[in-house]
Design an enzyme around this catalytic site. Structure first.
Site, short mmCIF file in Angstrom:
data_model
loop_
_atom_site.label_atom_id
_atom_site.label_comp_id
_atom_site.label_asym_id
_atom_site.label_seq_id
_atom_site.Cartn_x
_atom_site.Cartn_y
_atom_site.Cartn_z
N GLY A 1 -0.56 -11.01 6.44
CA GLY A 1 -0.02 -11.42 8.51
C GLY A 1 -0.69 -12.97 8.70
O GLY A 1 -2.18 -13.09 8.21
N THR B 1 -3.37 -13.32 11.17
CA THR B 1 -4.35 -12.99 11.87
C THR B 1 -5.14 -13.01 10.89
O THR B 1 -6.58 -13.33 10.38
CB THR B 1 -4.92 -12.33 12.48
OG1 THR B 1 -3.22 -11.65 13.25
CG2 THR B 1 -6.05 -11.93 13.89
N GLY C 1 -4.62 -6.59 11.06
CA GLY C 1 -3.72 -6.74 12.10
C GLY C 1 -2.84 -6.14 13.09
O GLY C 1 -2.60 -5.32 11.62
N LYS D 1 3.12 -1.45 13.28
CA LYS D 1 2.87 -2.38 12.76
C LYS D 1 4.11 -2.47 11.19
O LYS D 1 4.47 -1.89 11.54
CB LYS D 1 1.58 -2.11 11.39
CG LYS D 1 0.38 -1.91 12.54
CD LYS D 1 -1.30 -2.12 10.92
CE LYS D 1 -1.21 -2.59 9.70
NZ LYS D 1 -1.09 -4.40 10.28
N GLU E 1 -0.31 -0.77 3.77
CA GLU E 1 -1.08 -1.67 4.89
C GLU E 1 -1.41 0.33 4.65
O GLU E 1 -2.79 0.52 5.48
CB GLU E 1 -0.83 -1.51 5.97
CG GLU E 1 -0.46 -3.52 5.98
CD GLU E 1 0.64 -4.13 7.16
OE1 GLU E 1 0.07 -5.63 6.93
OE2 GLU E 1 1.03 -3.18 7.67
C1 5RP Z 1 2.59 -6.59 8.44
C2 5RP Z 1 1.49 -6.25 9.51
C3 5RP Z 1 0.84 -7.43 9.81
O1 5RP Z 1 -0.46 -7.09 10.79
C4 5RP Z 1 1.45 -7.90 11.78
O2 5RP Z 1 2.44 -8.07 11.76
C5 5RP Z 1 0.28 -8.76 12.29
O3 5RP Z 1 0.71 -9.83 11.54
P1 5RP Z 1 0.54 -11.31 12.44
O4 5RP Z 1 -0.99 -11.22 11.86
O5 5RP Z 1 0.93 -12.17 11.49
O6 5RP Z 1 0.76 -11.12 13.82
O7 5RP Z 1 1.53 -5.75 9.89
O8 5RP Z 1 3.01 -5.70 7.38
#
Ligand code: 5RP
Length: 258
Positions: free
Chosen positions: A31, A33, A86, A98, A107
């Site tokens: 993601g 972050t 993230g 998530k 994940e």
């Molecule tokens: C990916 C995830 C990411 O951690 C979640 O979507 C957060 O993403 P971002 O940091 O772009 O807000 O679960 O499957």
């Protein structure tokens, strides 16, 4: 002063990077972050060639290897020292959604096999109860339309995830994702049990999003010093006791201003 979401992510990434030591094996989340976290690691260490990661998606694997980080396959005796990831939504009881980026199954697998976990959640991710963000559920491709019918009995809205080009999106494991609206007031534990009765639902991925991290402890007090104007939280899980978790929940409720 309110920080922009991006500045918050940067702050969380810098904080998360402070837990990374040279020679560690990292579980690398997915993601935007995490992307910021990866570049922060570059700023911290300069060369990243001595870092090793187990990725939570092909996307993260690709980004890491472009920076010279060694990407390892999950192996029997290999346990990441630390997973950094993230989150899409974190409630005050520490339940979490998530999978917004479609990487939920990997994940979960990497998280479960990592010795410690840190989740970076900026203030836009914090909610009192889950359900503002659609809950992603990874569903086995075979018979997924039947599984869709089963999901419709549980959720008020269910939609298969598509690519920008309008094709059904396939996960890195070749499954599909249904994004589901959690009904107000639903018990997460009950939802978890109901989902596990549906054969086409990948139980592990369902648990990913519904798991209550009862054994978490946070780095809140430390974070608070660094990010005073930020409602972001970062949470680390390390097999701690329930008693500790209660304190954490109070902390977070307090921090959210409840
Ligand atoms: C990916 C995830 C990411 O951690 C979640 O979507 C957060 O993403 P971002 O940091 O772009 O807000 O679960 O499957």
């Amino acid at each position: 002063m309110t920080l922009s979401q991006n500045d918050q992510k940067k702050l969380l990434a810098v904080k998360a990077a402070s837990f990374v030591e040279y020679g560690m094996l990292l579980g690398l989340g997915t993601g935007s972050t995490v992307d910021i976290f990866i570049s922060t690691l570059g700023e911290k260490f300069g060369s990243l060639k001595d870092l090793e990661i187990v990725p939570t998606s092909l996307d993260s694997a690709h980004k890491a290897s472009k920076l010279g980080i060694k990407v390892l396959e999950p192996k029997m005796d290999l346990k990441p020292d630390l997973l950094i990831d993230g989150a899409d939504e974190v409630a005050s009881d520490l339940s979490m959604i998530k999978g917004g980026g479609g990487a939920l199954l990997w994940e979960k697998i990497v998280a479960q096999n990592s010795k410690k976990r840190i989740y970076m959640a900026d203030s836009t991710k914090l909610v009192r109860e889950l359900g503002h963000f659609l809950l992603p559920i990874e569903v086995v491709l075979f018979g997924h339309e039947w599984t869709h019918n089963d999901l419709k009995k549980i959720f008020s809205f269910v939609s298969i995830r598509k690519t920008g080009a309008g094709e059904i999106l396939k996960t890195n494991s070749g499954n599909v994702i249904y994004d589901c609206q959690i009904t107000d007031g639903i018990e997460i534990g009950v939802l978890d049990t109901d989902l596990c009765q549906i054969p086409g639902v990948n139980n592990i991925s369902a648990k990913t999003v519904l798991e209550k991290f009862g054994n978490m402890f946070t780095l809140m007090s430390e974070i608070r010093k660094d990010v005073q104007c930020l409602n972001g939280i970062m949470v680390e899980s390390k097999g701690k006791t329930r008693k500790l978790a209660k304190n954490v929940i109070q902390n977070i409720v307090h921090y959210l201003g409840a």
